[in-house]
Design a protein around this motif. Structure first.
Motif, PDB file in Angstrom:
ATOM      1  N   GLU A  62      49.483  -0.578   2.176  1.00 24.53           N
ATOM      2  CA  GLU A  62      48.482  -1.580   2.526  1.00 24.53           C
ATOM      3  C   GLU A  62      47.544  -1.871   1.354  1.00 24.53           C
ATOM      4  O   GLU A  62      47.159  -3.014   1.122  1.00 24.53           O
ATOM      5  CB  GLU A  62      47.684  -1.153   3.759  1.00 24.53           C
ATOM      6  N   THR A  63      47.175  -0.852   0.606  1.00 25.82           N
ATOM      7  CA  THR A  63      46.324  -1.047  -0.571  1.00 25.82           C
ATOM      8  C   THR A  63      47.040  -1.907  -1.597  1.00 25.82           C
ATOM      9  O   THR A  63      46.463  -2.834  -2.167  1.00 25.82           O
ATOM     10  CB  THR A  63      45.946   0.311  -1.194  1.00 25.82           C
ATOM     11  N   THR A  64      48.303  -1.642  -1.816  1.00 25.40           N
ATOM     12  CA  THR A  64      49.087  -2.381  -2.802  1.00 25.40           C
ATOM     13  C   THR A  64      49.234  -3.850  -2.405  1.00 25.40           C
ATOM     14  O   THR A  64      49.191  -4.731  -3.260  1.00 25.40           O
ATOM     15  CB  THR A  64      50.466  -1.726  -2.987  1.00 25.40           C
ATOM     16  N   LYS A  65      49.373  -4.133  -1.120  1.00 18.98           N
ATOM     17  CA  LYS A  65      49.523  -5.509  -0.656  1.00 18.98           C
ATOM     18  C   LYS A  65      48.339  -6.392  -1.030  1.00 18.98           C
ATOM     19  O   LYS A  65      48.483  -7.602  -1.164  1.00 18.98           O
ATOM     20  CB  LYS A  65      49.691  -5.547   0.870  1.00 18.98           C
ATOM     21  N   HIS A  66      47.174  -5.801  -1.204  1.00 16.44           N
ATOM     22  CA  HIS A  66      45.960  -6.569  -1.451  1.00 16.44           C
ATOM     23  C   HIS A  66      45.610  -6.707  -2.930  1.00 16.44           C
ATOM     24  O   HIS A  66      44.539  -7.221  -3.259  1.00 16.44           O
ATOM     25  CB  HIS A  66      44.793  -5.962  -0.670  1.00 16.44           C
ATOM     26  N   VAL A  67      46.486  -6.293  -3.808  1.00 15.50           N
ATOM     27  CA  VAL A  67      46.260  -6.416  -5.247  1.00 15.50           C
ATOM     28  C   VAL A  67      46.680  -7.807  -5.706  1.00 15.50           C
ATOM     29  O   VAL A  67      47.735  -8.312  -5.309  1.00 15.50           O
ATOM     30  CB  VAL A  67      47.047  -5.323  -6.015  1.00 15.50           C
ATOM     31  N   ALA A  68      45.840  -8.412  -6.528  1.00 17.39           N
ATOM     32  CA  ALA A  68      46.151  -9.747  -7.058  1.00 17.39           C
ATOM     33  C   ALA A  68      47.480  -9.707  -7.802  1.00 17.39           C
ATOM     34  O   ALA A  68      47.751  -8.791  -8.575  1.00 17.39           O
ATOM     35  CB  ALA A  68      45.044 -10.206  -7.996  1.00 17.39           C
ATOM     36  N   ARG A  71      53.171 -10.079  -4.414  1.00 19.55           N
ATOM     37  CA  ARG A  71      53.690 -10.946  -3.361  1.00 19.55           C
ATOM     38  C   ARG A  71      54.453 -10.174  -2.300  1.00 19.55           C
ATOM     39  O   ARG A  71      54.559 -10.596  -1.163  1.00 19.55           O
ATOM     40  CB  ARG A  71      54.594 -12.023  -3.960  1.00 19.55           C
ATOM     41  N   ARG A  72      54.988  -9.022  -2.685  1.00 18.73           N
ATOM     42  CA  ARG A  72      55.827  -8.246  -1.776  1.00 18.73           C
ATOM     43  C   ARG A  72      55.764  -6.778  -2.177  1.00 18.73           C
ATOM     44  O   ARG A  72      55.700  -6.456  -3.362  1.00 18.73           O
ATOM     45  CB  ARG A  72      57.253  -8.771  -1.882  1.00 18.73           C
TER      46      ARG A  72
END
Length: 82
Positions: A62-68, A71-72
């Motif tokens: 979940e943390t990784t999903k929110h990094v600029a 995309r996936r």
């Protein structure tokens, strides 16, 4: 010079920076992320390695999903409670 041949280098550099920054961030926020590997290609980030619980696995994804630039996220993490 063919501009198509020049495009992958900047993207490869961005992918490398994204992977490096995610790895540094995850290893910096909790001790449970010391055995995680991070790689990135074209905005797709792959997390691999071991975490100590299912909660830490979910937190990493979940943390990784929110990094600029991400995309996936491909979750190849394994839970090792020891």
């Amino acid at each position: 010079m063919n501009p198509v041949l020049d495009l992958p280098l900047p993207f490869a550099s961005v992918d490398a920076d994204v992977a490096k920054n995610i790895g540094l961030y995850l290893r910096g926020i909790r001790g449970g992320f010391q055995r995680i590997g991070v790689s990135a290609t074209g905005g797709t980030v792959k997390l691999s390695g071991l975490v100590g619980s299912f909660y830490l696995r979910q937190l990493a994804v979940e943390t990784t999903k929110h990094v600029a630039g991400v995309r996936r996220v491909l979750d190849d993490l394994e839970v090792d409670p020891e």
